[in-house]
Scaffold this active site. Structure first.
Site, PDB file in Angstrom:
ATOM      1  N   GLN A  75     -70.179  48.865 -55.784  1.00 17.84           N
ATOM      2  CA  GLN A  75     -70.912  49.412 -56.924  1.00 17.84           C
ATOM      3  C   GLN A  75     -72.395  49.031 -56.886  1.00 17.84           C
ATOM      4  O   GLN A  75     -73.025  48.864 -57.931  1.00 17.84           O
ATOM      5  CB  GLN A  75     -70.261  48.959 -58.228  1.00 17.84           C
ATOM      6  CG  GLN A  75     -68.935  49.611 -58.521  1.00 17.84           C
ATOM      7  CD  GLN A  75     -69.050  51.127 -58.672  1.00 17.84           C
ATOM      8  OE1 GLN A  75     -70.060  51.642 -59.136  1.00 17.84           O
ATOM      9  NE2 GLN A  75     -68.007  51.836 -58.273  1.00 17.84           N
ATOM     10  N   SER A  76     -72.950  48.937 -55.717  1.00 21.51           N
ATOM     11  CA  SER A  76     -74.347  48.537 -55.570  1.00 21.51           C
ATOM     12  C   SER A  76     -75.299  49.562 -56.186  1.00 21.51           C
ATOM     13  O   SER A  76     -75.304  50.742 -55.805  1.00 21.51           O
ATOM     14  CB  SER A  76     -74.680  48.375 -54.082  1.00 21.51           C
ATOM     15  OG  SER A  76     -76.067  48.289 -53.884  1.00 21.51           O
TER      16      SER A  76
END
Length: 338
Positions: A75-76
Site C-alpha cells: 500500500q505504498s
C-alpha cells in the site's frame, strides 16, 4: 539566502494551504494547531511524495530513462504516486513490492494497476535482504531490452528527492509571513526520512533557527531515523555541496507511537482519525498521519508544547490507505457511534 535547486518538473499543485484547526486545538488543550495541507498536492497524486518526485523524475528524464523502478509496501503511497506520474509522462513503471499479489487489489495497489505499472512481489524477508540485488537485476534486464532504467529508492528519500521538502520549507516561510503567523513547531510523520530531512535542510539553508522540527516515526525507532536522516543530509553534501554539519543537526524524533508495527493501526489512533474527520473535515490515514497526529496529541498532554505556541502539522496525504483497513476502521466507528 537564495537556494540553488536542482532542476524539477512541475507535478504538484502548490502552494498548498495552511489552515487553522480550532476544534482540534480545543480538544488537544494546548497550542494552536495549524495544518499544512499537502494532502491537496493533487487528486490521485496527493501527498508528500509528489513534491519529491518533481526532482527525482526530472533527474531521470535528464538521464534519458524510459523505465522508472521503485519499491515499497503493498500500500505504498510513494509507489502509487510514481506509477501515476509515469503514466502521465509516458514512462514505464516497475514496482518492487513487499508482500504477496492480491486477487482483489485495493487502495493504492488498485491505482498502481490502473496506472499500468508492472510488478515484482517478494516476501518480507526476501525484500528486506535482497532488494539491491533485485533492483540491479531489473536494471540489467531492461538494459538487455534496450531500455534505460532509473531507480528511485523507497519514498524518494535520497539527496535528490529531499529537495522537494527544502522547497516546501521555503513555501511555508513565505505563507507564514503573509499570514503574519509565527510558527514555533513543525510536526511530520516519518516513514523513510526524506520529508523530515528536507525540512531540516530547508531550515539550515534559510537559517531559520526559531522553528523546531519534530518527526513522529511510524515504524522502527528514533535512532534508526536519526541515523537515516543524517545519512540523507550527508548525501546532499556529497552531491550538492551543501556543507551541512550533519553530526550536529538536531533530529528530534517523537518515538513511542508505532504501535505493533508499520501499517498496523491501533484503536486510539483510529478514534482520533474519526474525531478529526467529524470535527474538522480532515481525513488522516492509519499508516502515517494518523499515528503522527496521535503522537502530537499525546506530546501536548505531556507538556512538550506550550499553550501560547503555534504548531504546524504537515498533512502528508495517504487517504487511499484507509480503504484496505475498512474492517478495523468500521469496528472502531461502531464503537464511537454507539
Amino acid at each position: 539566502m537564495d537556494i540553488r535547486y536542482p532542476s524539477r518538473i512541475r507535478l504538484a499543485r502548490i502552494p498548498t494551504p495552511i489552515e487553522f484547526c480550532p476544534r482540534l486545538t480545543e480538544a488537544f488543550g494546548g497550542p494552536r494547531i495549524f495544518v499544512k495541507r499537502d494532502d491537496l498536492t493533487g487528486s490521485v497524486l496527493s501527498g508528500n511524495k509528489v513534491r519529491k518526485l518533481e526532482f527525482s523524475i526530472a533527474e531521470a528524464l535528464r538521464e534519458k530513462a524510459q523505465v522508472i523502478i521503485t519499491a515499497g509496501g503493498i500500500q505504498s503511497n510513494h509507489c502509487r504516486a510514481t506509477a501515476l506520474v509515469c503514466a502521465r509522462l509516458g514512462l514505464e513503471c516497475h514496482l518492487v513490492l513487499r508482500g504477496s499479489r492480491s486477487r482483489t487489489p485495493d487502495g493504492n495497489l488498485l491505482l498502481d494497476y490502473l496506472a499500468g505499472a508492472r510488478f515484482s512481489f517478494f516476501p518480507r524477508e526476501v525484500y528486506s535482504t535482497r532488494k539491491p540485488e533485485i533492483v540491479a537485476d531489473l536494471i540489467e534486464r531492461y538494459a538487455k531490452q534496450g531500455k534505460r532504467a532509473y531507480y528511485i529508492p523507497v519514498g524518494a528519500s535520497n539527496a535528490i528527492g529531499t529537495w522537494g521538502y527544502v522547497r516546501a520549507f521555503e513555501e511555508i516561510l513565505t505563507q507564514a509571513e503573509r499570514m503574519k503567523l509565527t510558527i514555533h513547531h513543525l510536526v511530520t510523520a516519518v516513514g523513510s526520512g526524506g520529508t523530515m530531512a528536507g525540512l531540516l535542510a530547508g531550515q539550515l539553508l534559510t537559517r531559520r533557527k526559531n522553528v523546531r522540527i519534530w518527526g513522529v516515526n511510524v515504524c522502527d525507532d528514533a535512532q534508526t531515523f536519526i541515523t537515516e536522516i543524517r545519512r540523507i543530509l550527508e548525501e546532499m553534501n556529497d552531491r550538492f555541496h551543501t556543507r551541512f554539519r550533519t553530526s550536529s543537526v538536531a533530529v528530534n524524533i517523537l518515538d513511542g507511537y508505532v504501535g505493533e508495527g508499520y501499517a498496523i493501526p491501533y484503536n486510539d489512533e483510529l478514534k482520533l482519525i474519526a474525531f478529526a474527520a467529524r470535527a474538522e473535515g480532515l481525513v488522516f490515514d492509519p499508516v502515517y498521519t494518523g499515528k503522527a497526529l496521535y503522537g502530537l496529541r499525546e506530546e501536548i498532554r505531556k507538556g512538550r508544547f506550550r499553550k501560547n505556541e503555534n504548531v504546524l502539522f504537515i498533512h502528508t496525504g495517504g487517504v487511499f490507505g484507509l480503504f484496505p483497513q475498512r474492517d478495523v476502521i468500521a469496528s472502531v466507528l461502531r464503537e464511537t457511534i454507539e
